[in-house]
Design a protein around this motif. Sequence first.
Motif, short mmCIF file in Angstrom:
data_model
loop_
_atom_site.label_atom_id
_atom_site.label_comp_id
_atom_site.label_asym_id
_atom_site.label_seq_id
_atom_site.Cartn_x
_atom_site.Cartn_y
_atom_site.Cartn_z
N LEU A 47 0.83 -1.21 0.00
CA LEU A 47 0.00 0.00 0.00
C LEU A 47 0.86 1.26 0.00
CD1 LEU A 47 -2.91 1.07 0.17
CD2 LEU A 47 -2.70 1.02 2.65
N LEU A 48 1.98 1.21 0.70
CA LEU A 48 2.88 2.36 0.79
C LEU A 48 3.52 2.67 -0.56
CD1 LEU A 48 4.15 4.35 2.89
CD2 LEU A 48 6.05 2.73 3.06
N ASN A 49 3.93 1.64 -1.30
CA ASN A 49 4.64 1.85 -2.56
C ASN A 49 3.73 1.95 -3.76
OD1 ASN A 49 7.62 1.62 -1.78
ND2 ASN A 49 6.80 -0.25 -0.89
N ALA A 50 2.44 1.63 -3.58
CA ALA A 50 1.51 1.74 -4.71
C ALA A 50 1.26 3.18 -5.10
CB ALA A 50 0.19 1.05 -4.37
N GLY A 55 10.59 7.69 -9.44
CA GLY A 55 11.74 8.47 -8.98
C GLY A 55 11.84 8.50 -7.46
N ASP A 56 10.70 8.66 -6.81
CA ASP A 56 10.68 8.65 -5.35
C ASP A 56 11.11 7.29 -4.82
OD1 ASP A 56 10.28 9.25 -2.73
OD2 ASP A 56 8.10 9.38 -2.83
N TYR A 57 10.67 6.22 -5.47
CA TYR A 57 11.04 4.87 -5.04
C TYR A 57 12.55 4.64 -5.21
CZ TYR A 57 11.01 -0.25 -4.76
OH TYR A 57 11.26 -1.55 -4.42
N SER A 58 13.11 5.11 -6.32
CA SER A 58 14.54 4.91 -6.57
C SER A 58 15.40 5.75 -5.62
CB SER A 58 14.88 5.26 -8.02
OG SER A 58 14.13 4.45 -8.92
N THR A 59 14.92 6.94 -5.29
CA THR A 59 15.72 7.85 -4.45
C THR A 59 15.65 7.49 -2.98
OG1 THR A 59 15.35 9.65 -6.04
CG2 THR A 59 16.09 10.26 -3.82
N ALA A 257 8.65 -1.07 -9.92
CA ALA A 257 8.14 -1.53 -8.63
C ALA A 257 6.86 -0.82 -8.20
CB ALA A 257 9.22 -1.39 -7.56
N PRO A 258 6.75 0.51 -8.31
CA PRO A 258 5.49 1.17 -7.93
C PRO A 258 4.30 0.71 -8.74
CG PRO A 258 7.27 2.77 -8.02
CD PRO A 258 7.81 1.51 -8.61
N THR A 259 4.48 0.52 -10.06
CA THR A 259 3.38 0.03 -10.89
C THR A 259 3.01 -1.39 -10.52
OG1 THR A 259 4.09 1.47 -12.71
CG2 THR A 259 2.58 -0.33 -13.25
N THR A 260 4.01 -2.20 -10.21
CA THR A 260 3.73 -3.58 -9.78
C THR A 260 2.95 -3.59 -8.47
OG1 THR A 260 5.76 -4.34 -10.87
CG2 THR A 260 4.77 -5.80 -9.23
#
Length: 292
Positions: A47-50, A55-59, A257-260
Amino acid sequence: MAITLTTRPPVARRAGDRHRRGVGRWIVLVAVGVAALAMLVPFAFMLLNAFKSPGDYSTNGPLSWPSEFYTTGLRTYWEQVDFPVKLWNSVLISGSVAVLAVVVSLLSAYALGIGRVRGRLWIIGLFLLANMLPQEALIYPLYHFAKQAGLYNTRLAVIIIFTVIQAAFGTYLLASVLGTFPRTLLEAAALDGAGRWRILWRVVLPNIRPTISVLLVFFFIWTWNEFLIPLVMLIDNQTQTVPVALASLQGDRLMDAPTTNAGALISLLPAILFFLIFQRTLSRGITAGADK
């Protein structure tokens, strides 16, 4: 000589037993609560990464709080995999398998559990053995037969396969239940002139309806979560199911990852909704089986 009886020690002992039972219940409750929280941790990360941008996920990594409410991943997954079509395929396949497998299980178990077929224990053992076979051992024969029958890449092939697989377990379970069915009820119905079909629908089915309800819910959820057989049997975008569509987001060298996570969230919601709708039915079925 007078003998005086006192009742204080038993009362104290009963109070001590209740205290120990109370402590034990609290320990079990705390352990169950900790286990439930541990199981919810992956869903919290999903839920957090959805709602996090790539860019936010990579950083900041997967453990950080989203810097913005990012919904592009949800829309990308919805449009990229044509989710409404995949959702309809999963609902159609899972619902059809659940109903057909319950009907086949009921009829087979009625013959084995009440009809007293010769060699019934061996037959029930074969059903149990068939249910224990891994799908990897079945996939090539199923693929070959589907090709020969002209059913490859059709929803009907998957419905037939999973109906047989789920009915094997359902037959084993219902045959065990019907093997202990009161014979007096059957004899009374037969004396009243009821035939075998009428006994099944008027006497047997109302008494095992809670078990049937539990099987219906389980068959739907189990079929919904299946991945290997639909992956091999359904190669067209118009026939694939939700788990297969979710796996299509993962590439060999690149994975968003966010789209997944957004796709996993959308894919999980129908199953959760189905479980919430039939939660009371499932609870009643399990409770009725425990009472019996």
